[in-house]
Design an enzyme around this catalytic site. Structure first.
Site, PDB file in Angstrom:
ATOM      1  N   SER B 121       0.843  -1.190   0.116  1.00 16.57           N
ATOM      2  CA  SER B 121       0.068   0.041  -0.015  1.00 16.57           C
ATOM      3  C   SER B 121       0.856   1.316   0.041  1.00 16.57           C
ATOM      4  CB  SER B 121      -0.898  -0.033   1.188  1.00 16.57           C
ATOM      5  OG  SER B 121      -1.829   1.307   1.213  1.00 16.57           O
ATOM      6  N   LYS B 171      -3.914  -6.800   2.948  1.00 19.08           N
ATOM      7  CA  LYS B 171      -4.409  -5.979   1.831  1.00 19.08           C
ATOM      8  C   LYS B 171      -5.697  -5.691   1.163  1.00 19.08           C
ATOM      9  CE  LYS B 171      -2.962  -2.639  -1.038  1.00 19.08           C
ATOM     10  NZ  LYS B 171      -3.402  -2.645  -2.277  1.00 19.08           N
ATOM     11  N   HIS B 174      -7.838  -3.714   3.725  1.00 13.89           N
ATOM     12  CA  HIS B 174      -7.250  -2.717   3.829  1.00 13.89           C
ATOM     13  C   HIS B 174      -7.829  -1.738   2.814  1.00 13.89           C
ATOM     14  CE1 HIS B 174      -4.538   0.666   1.848  1.00 13.89           C
ATOM     15  NE2 HIS B 174      -4.218   0.952   3.171  1.00 13.89           N
ATOM     16  N   ASN B 175      -8.070  -2.280   1.365  1.00 19.39           N
ATOM     17  CA  ASN B 175      -8.316  -1.411   0.412  1.00 19.39           C
ATOM     18  C   ASN B 175     -10.152  -1.372   0.495  1.00 19.39           C
ATOM     19  OD1 ASN B 175      -6.048  -1.788  -0.712  1.00 19.39           O
ATOM     20  ND2 ASN B 175      -6.694  -1.920  -2.729  1.00 19.39           N
ATOM     21  N   GLU B 178     -10.521   1.372   2.684  1.00 20.68           N
ATOM     22  CA  GLU B 178     -10.179   2.598   1.877  1.00 20.68           C
ATOM     23  C   GLU B 178     -11.284   2.889   0.865  1.00 20.68           C
ATOM     24  OE1 GLU B 178      -6.505   2.101  -0.686  1.00 20.68           O
ATOM     25  OE2 GLU B 178      -7.829   2.267  -2.164  1.00 20.68           O
TER      26      GLU B 178
END
Lengths: 299, 299, 299, 299
Positions: B121, B171, B174-175, B178
């Site tokens: 990231s 990840k 995480h996205n 986001e």
């Protein structure tokens, strides 16, 4: 500068300490005498009541209200007004609904009193060491008291947002965004918690806070929270709310704006207040009616 | 250390520059020869093909794939495998679906090849100057190549997340977060845009980024975007997506997790891809049927 | 019975025809003289103005308002009141917000006038041939005028819902459910439209309406709509709304109730009013900032 | 006609009774011998196993599978195939995922066996007295067995939907709509339950089902459910689900379609499976971190 501060709760108390650090003279009042004594020891002047506060200040007076939003603000203003003079400045630094602010500003204007709305973000820590301030009201008045805002905010952390009401409106939307961000983070951690992998959430928050797209203060706070309890074991997942999220959604509806993320963040908070729901009973009953699917029974 | 890098797109190219800064020897390959020449001038060794890359590396080899997720990753792995030896380490630094990663790790394990998944990231800037890395795989292998991660990540910006797949999973989540954060911010600015007040969005982003609860990198980027165009006038509100948000929602469903904010963030992106919707026609037609409400007609 | 009807729009006109079928004497008023002439030919008595209507009715009078919700209702009531006597009954059959109804009932009660709120469902067809009525107000008053409700509703299609306001509240929630159902149906057809299969939607609506779990009037209307246009080709997917859905969501928020489906149904309507959104621009700009993802440009 | 029925659960058992009513010869098999004996008394022929069933049927055979979706369908097909001949017809009347159906049809086609997918709606009552059938497969094959569908469906209640898979796809979307409708109804009743008014929900369902826009079978079922328990007192609001809603959302995502109402209906079901959530803990912890808001503690 010299100013009055009404309300010595979590936010007001810290703001006074912050103001004193910068050499301002602060006259304080709160119904809680203990809080007044405490702050008095730090250098604030104590007012016996609103009249006393007004007398201890010089014309044109500057009085900052830092009290819970709602009816209390109206009460306090009503009690203050008889003692105020034309040109005095009343600041509402609380989380008031901007519609109330517009109404109050109009009423006070008729009496020649300036009303300034300050949306205050940054939590207790911000109030103490440097807040983020969104300030609406008459621009000339703003400039007169700007030194106060400059001192108690973090560097680059205050903004004159335009006519009265615009400060509280902006703070409201800020909080709406905050609701959405918090729920997004929360959903992410819930997915991690149910995943087949074993993560150390303090470490996850730490790494997400260094170099990732979602780094920011909320992630810092996550790391801190997980450092105290790796799985937040002792905390119940009951999510209270204090108005701004609801107002943001109501405002979105008034403006015919789709704000699904903010709306759902709020509704998941409401859902968390209940152990069981009537809606759930209805769906369970319907599934039983048409498909014979078993319902779970209350003990 | 000496390693190979396959893929010199926006991320891969910057990662190589980053690696070179720290004195690593990097052998690169990309189908785009221009990109290879460019990076060659910066000090990277150019491989003619996969076989050549393998020959230019010492056993046990370290090869980092930085290529678009999906079928291409399988193709590249398939073409590499015949040239690799037991104990070689293959790193997938792209945004691969963790389910693919689990499958690939299993296949490679049968051939004695270590597979390490790295969720990366921080965007292009992060790739160049310090990324955020979430690393899954065999712990012993991780420790062997840890110096690489330490160098190319921002301080405190890498984490060993556990068994293979856990890096890409983290990840992905995480996205998902986001997506939710971005949509929350976007809804907030849309409410401001429709509000009765006139805000300077660059200033709003600036003040929100100093001391407020929602400060963070995304808000910094907002300020930057608004500095270029005060109302984003030239941009169409079409929101593309590249997989991770969808996978997060699918994973949430698999785990029976309510993730309304992440789901709605994704769905609003899909909605933005269309000018008109069939769903809208259906509701308009129904309203006309029962209530005689006029429909708007296509020209 | 003898009663007055104010408002000869789509609903009011059909209600009068319905009342006349059952031998009621109806005195009508509308600002549109053409509508009055039309209904006069069907047997209704025409009033010149409110005073005339009051004079043409016997004490205690029964007057049914069937006019657009909002300020107009207040105006009409204000103009009526000077001509009314104690014991007269005013019925609001429109889609008024129940909060307005509570306020109006209180004001009218002070003048000895009974206020009855009637939520009316079933569309124009229902108004003409048999509506669904949800009736709030004083129970004794309800019983006095019950014959009217019995006649103009479909069999089993009227309900005394309790104290004043409860009729409009129930109608509001009915419409909230309607929004959710319509959006659910609409999403379903959109998925079909994008699916790899080729369906005949009129046939699909027809079969879904015979024996399936989702059979009902809305599905009948779907079949009718698709019979006119197989793909609703000429209709734009712009979904207007007229208040009740919004009030339902606002009420849900006031009651701290999670109502995500009703809220999203409303928000997708708002979304359909716009070709492009500022929220979309914000997300597109952010993706460009951190990932270099291309934005689409306005021409 | 003569056909085999595999699976005598709630749906299969009722379908056999339905078929027998119309004079069809039905050979049945189920692992539960008791169910077989029961249906045998009603006139069905009992098969000892798959081989026996095949022998008891005439070529080309018609065999209807009415078994839980998933791996079991694959197992049963695998066990049947060795006994079947070219031209035999296998019907899957269960709630299979259309992707599985496409895969199975392809495999069976290679062996010359026709595969027909039938989405079956209407619950147990429909299975017994007249179901709603959505039928995909080869059109010529459909016509050959159409008499069966005509008999066991309600009048106008079956549809040939096109190539294989289209029947299960349509049933899946039907169930997605059903999820949305049920959640909409449920939210409505929850708002009523929290409202200041006192409603009799059986009466509300009754009146809503006579003349209103939202009348339909689900509302009939609501009335029936409330007739048994005015407030569904004994039922826990736990909303289980059995796959089709999830598949609808996954399909919507695959087709890049915004389906917020169906998605949220599903997610509220997942939410209802939990007493407390990790997401809730995260938000509560964050609020405590930045604002000092008290968290509720687990006992």
């Amino acid at each position: 500068m010299k100013l009055g501060m009404v309300g010595l709760g979590k936010m007001g108390f810290n703001l006074v300490l912050n103001l004193l650090d910068y050499g301002h003279d602060v006259v304080v009042f709160d119904v809680n005498e203990e809080r007044m004594e405490l702050i008095g020891k730090e250098g604030a002047m104590i007012a016996k009541d609103y009249q006393d506060m007004v007398q201890k200040l010089d014309s044109p007076r500057i009085i900052w209200l830092m009290i819970p939003a709602g009816a209390l603000v109206d009460q306090v203003i009503e009690q203050f007004v008889p003692h105020l003079s034309q040109g005095d400045i009343l600041i509402d630094g609380g989380n008031s609904n901007y519609k109330d602010t517009l109404r109050r500003a109009k009423q006070l204007k008729e009496k020649g009193i300036h009303f300034v709305d300050v949306g205050t973000s940054g939590g207790m820590e911000g109030a103490r060491k440097g807040a983020c301030l969104m300030i609406g009201g008459d621009q000339e008045v703003f400039h007169r008291i700007e030194p106060i805002f400059k001192d108690i905010s973090v560097e680059n952390g205050y903004l004159y947002t335009g006519e009265v009401g615009s400060g509280h409106f902006l703070k409201m939307v800020h909080n709406g965004i905050e609701y959405g961000m918090m729920q997004a983070i929360a959903e992410g951690f819930e997915i991690l918690e149910k995943s087949p992998f074993e993560y150390d959430y303090q470490e996850v928050s730490r790494v997400w806070n260094h170099g990732s797209v979602i780094r920011g203060w909320l992630m810092e706070l996550m790391e801190h929270a997980f450092s105290k309890e790796p799985k937040l074991e002792s905390i119940k997942g009951v999510m209270h709310s204090s108005g701004e999220g609801k107002w943001t959604v109501e405002t979105a509806l008034d403006l015919q704006t789709a704000a699904p993320v903010i709306a759902l963040s709020l509704m998941m908070r409401y859902r968390s207040l209940e152990e069981d729901t009537f809606a759930g009973k209805v769906v369970a009953a319907l599934r039983n009616e048409f498909g014979g699917h078993a319902v779970e029974k209350k003990e």
